[in-house]
Design an enzyme around this catalytic site. Structure first.
Site, PDB file in Angstrom:
ATOM      1  N   GLU A 255       0.900  -1.159   0.000  1.00 39.68           N
ATOM      2  CA  GLU A 255       0.000   0.000   0.000  1.00 39.68           C
ATOM      3  C   GLU A 255       0.932   1.200   0.000  1.00 39.68           C
ATOM      4  O   GLU A 255       1.596   1.456   1.007  1.00 39.68           O
ATOM      5  CB  GLU A 255      -0.837   0.039   1.276  1.00 39.68           C
ATOM      6  N   CYS A 294      -2.930   8.328   3.637  1.00 41.39           N
ATOM      7  CA  CYS A 294      -2.684   7.823   2.290  1.00 41.39           C
ATOM      8  C   CYS A 294      -3.910   8.002   1.403  1.00 41.39           C
ATOM      9  O   CYS A 294      -3.822   8.006   0.185  1.00 41.39           O
ATOM     10  CB  CYS A 294      -2.305   6.360   2.362  1.00 41.39           C
TER      11      CYS A 294
END
Ligand code: NAP
Length: 682
Positions: A255, A294
């Site tokens: 990720e 994020c």
């Protein structure tokens, strides 16, 4: 204080050069960390030999029960984590996402593990595949636990959630974890980790911790290990091309950084609820966790005609945000996690500013109860990129802080194109009350996004927000976002398991999977299985009923009782014209009811309730005068731990007098562990 790592059941201090971890607001030293001198090979060995063996002894349900107990244990002790979380720059609201969000993820996985996984150790993928005529050679995909370790490398921004969201699926899968938090905020992850160890709820070897670097850990990985990484794209690239990872085909999920967009629909003009919702969401995404998410909105893509109104609304809302010491109640946005992060964000911001105008964020910072020199503060900074087609930086640069750029579009296709130029994102959102426009945007964005949220006036109150990954839904994205996937309910568990296609006889598959496969041996035809307690019922126990004729009177009485007078049951002439039936047929629901009449054993006994039917299919019509019979076979059992009963799934087949299958389904019952229910009947 020196942070310790937890290796093979012991707290161990590293030696050599220490990293100094400081309070993000005051700059005071909080802890030192080093992992030099630790035996990383021994860690992996302990995970595989002790942790994995212990976890794999437990069934999915037993693992899920431990996760739930752990979630409760951490809930009772979360205030200590909240207190420490301020040092990372998080306000109480930010810490809620990290701490309660992490604990909530444990709860969701515990619940899903109980409801969606079997009370066993093997997970079935898809139906049994028939591989030969006659049914004696079949195939089934199964998932079993990998026998290595899950190496979890986490980012600094959510030290608790980041750890728990990876731990929950790995432990449920039966795979022990080695957790490596980002060093900058490792003191908070280590505190939560210590609570996990102190709980005594996880078996020995299930979890270990590295505070500091990973040393030579990667040199000892095998194909049974899994690396789950969260962080920057450059570190991901380095780790996924590590020679050992490549040579041994070690599973690697990443990720990484992501340029996420939110699109204001062309219908959502000034004055509409969607316009206001969009402005609120962009402000929230810029300021929650000081934009260190994020999933935060980096590009706010708006109709060109609304651009000025959006900029003004955002500027006005951002001006009201109180920035300062996150411990102060009035403060809405704290500092970044460290001075190093501030340097990094300001560098990236400068790159963006070469192409975009700064709408707000420049000038002196007004701070509540904090010193701008000591803390890692950055003002919420709104940019405006007037030429997004010609610009580069807005589509490439992620300033991992409170920074967002407003980008105008002229057509919906252009909006899609601008969002897709992030080349793979974790999340995109759309604010529109026009479902046709929104659907077009969703399908245009989907190939390059891991998750898409559509918000309008009808769902805004319940919306979980653009930036919140949920344990039920996948978190991850293609391309630049890392190409990985985490969470997504049971999908996240399967990343830690091996899928294997098994071929053999039905009996072999029943033995391997613990689930009765059609065509396998039938047991105990002489004792009615409804007379047996949960413990006594065996997989394969079968009851075969006598025969019953279905009459025209049955059909008419059922129609009168249910009110279902559909022509195919009631009108011979009309039913003749139906190409599937060619005459009157019995109601399918009558057959189900009549089948129950054939297999139920009426007196008081261990069966407590029928709670449903799964996978019902009617495969042959039944006409007046036809005869039916039923076979009921115990297919799967699942104990509800501590409740005194369990669920029993019965493979059920109704056949006609020619032996053809008329209906096929699973009957679900609750069966007591005792001979009779304790309480007398009401
Ligand atoms: P980073 O430098 O890549 O660090 C991430 C993690 O990798 C940390 O635990 C770090 O440990 C570790 N690491 C770094 N070099 C390593 C190496 N050679 N071997 C093993 N581990 C290593 O990322 P960052 O700059 O701290 O984090 C910010 C970035 O993460 C942002 O770009 C953001 O977009 C991304 N992020 C993504 C997500 C997501 O879910 N997609 C979530 C949060 C953040 P140390 O701390 O000890 O260096």
């Amino acid at each position: 204080m020196q942070l310790q790592s937890f290796i093979a059941g012991h707290w161990v201090s590293g030696i050599g050069r220490m990293s100094a971890l400081c309070d993000a607001t005051t700059g005071e030293l909080i802890a030192n960390a080093s992992s030099e001198g630790l035996d990383f090979s021994a860690m992996l060995e302990h995970a595989r030999r002790v942790g994995g063996t212990n976890l794999r002894r437990l069934t999915f349900h037993e693992r899920a029960a431990r996760l739930k107990a752990l979630a409760k244990y951490l809930t009772e002790r979360k205030e200590a984590l909240y207190d420490l979380s301020y040092a990372t720059g998080a306000t109480r609201a930010d810490a809620w996402i990290d701490i309660d969000g992490g604990i909530g993820t444990l709860f969701v996985y515990a619940s899903k593990g109980m409801k969606e996984l079997p009370d066993g150790r093997v997970y079935l993928d898809g139906p049994v595949e028939s591989l030969a005529k006659g049914g004696n050679f079949v195939g089934q995909h199964i998932y079993v636990s990998l026998e290595g370790a899950a190496v979890h490398i986490n980012a600094f921004n959510f030290p608790v959630w980041g750890m728990l969201e990876k731990l929950a699926p790995a432990l449920l899968a039966g795979v022990p974890a080695i957790v490596k938090p980002a060093t900058a905020t490792a003191y908070l992850a280590a505190r939560a980790f210590r609570q996990i160890v102190e709980s005594g709820l996880l078996p020995e070897g299930a979890v270990q911790l590295i505070c500091g670097g990973v040393g030579d850990l990667f040199e000892h990985l095998t194909c049974q290990d899994v690396i789950a990484f969260t962080g920057s794209a450059s570190t991901a690239r380095k780790l996924r091309t590590h020679p050992r990872v490549v040579d041994r085909a070690v599973r690697f999920t990443a990720e990484t950084d992501s340029l996420n967009s939110s699109v204001l629909g062309p219908d959502a003009v000034t004055g509409t609820p969607e316009f206001d919702l969009f402005v609120r969401e962009v402000v929230r995404e810029m300021t929650v966790k000081a934009g260190q998410k994020c999933t935060a909105i980096r590009k706010a893509i708006v109709p060109a005609g609304e651009c000025a109104a959006v900029l003004e609304a955002l500027r006005a809302a951002l001006a009201k945000v109180v920035i300062g010491d996150p411990r102060a109640e009035s403060v809405r946005m704290g500092p970044l996690a460290s001075l190093a992060q501030r340097r990094e964000v300001l560098e990236q911001l400068a790159r963006l500013q070469r192409e975009s105008a700064t709408v707000c964020g420049q000038g002196e910072l007004m701070l509540a109860g904090a010193d701008a020199e000591r803390g890692a503060f950055v003002a919420p900074t709104l940019l405006h990129c007037n030429d997004p087609q010609g610009a580069q930086a807005v589509h490439e640069v992620e300033a991992f802080g409170p920074v967002s750029t407003v980008v105008p579009y002229r057509t919906v296709d252009e909006a899609i194109d601008l969002a897709r130029r992030g080349e793979g994102s974790l999340v995109g959102s759309v604010f529109s009350a026009d479902d046709a426009i929104a659907a077009g945007l969703v399908l245009g964005l989907a190939p390059l996004h891991g998750r898409i949220l559509v918000v309008n006036r009808h769902c805004a109150k319940d919306s979980t927000g653009h930036g919140s990954p949920l344990p039920h839904l996948v978190h991850g994205g293609p391309g630049r976002a890392g190409g990985g996937e985490e969470l997504g309910g049971i999908r996240g568990v399967l990343h830690y398991m091996q899928r294997t296609a098994v071929q053999g006889t039905p009996d072999l598959l029943t033995a391997v999977t613990g689930r009765w496969v059609g065509g396998s041996r039938e047991l105990d035809p002489l004792v009615h299985p409804f007379r047996k307690t949960f413990g006594a019922v065996r997989i394969g126990d079968t009851f075969r009923s006598g025969e019953r004729e279905v009459t025209l009177e049955d059909i008419e009485r059922f129609a009168a009782l249910s009110g279902d007078h559909f022509y195919a049951h009631m009108d011979e002439a009309a039913a003749r014209r139906n190409p599937l039936f060619g005459g009157r047929v019995a109601h399918g629901y009558f057959l189900i009811a009549a089948a129950a009449g054939l297999f139920v054993d009426p007196p008081l006994g261990p069966v407590l309730a029928n709670y449903g039917i799964d996978g019902l299919r009617f495969t042959q019509p039944i006409r007046p005068g036809d005869r039916i019979r039923v076979r009921l076979t115990c297919k799967e059992k699942s104990l509800r731990i501590g409740q005194g009963y369990g669920e029993v799934r019965w493979d059920t087949q109704i056949t006609n007098h020619n032996g053809l299958t008329v209906a096929q389904y699973d009957v679900l019952t609750m069966v007591s562990e005792r001979d009779m229910p304790d309480a007398p009947p009401p």
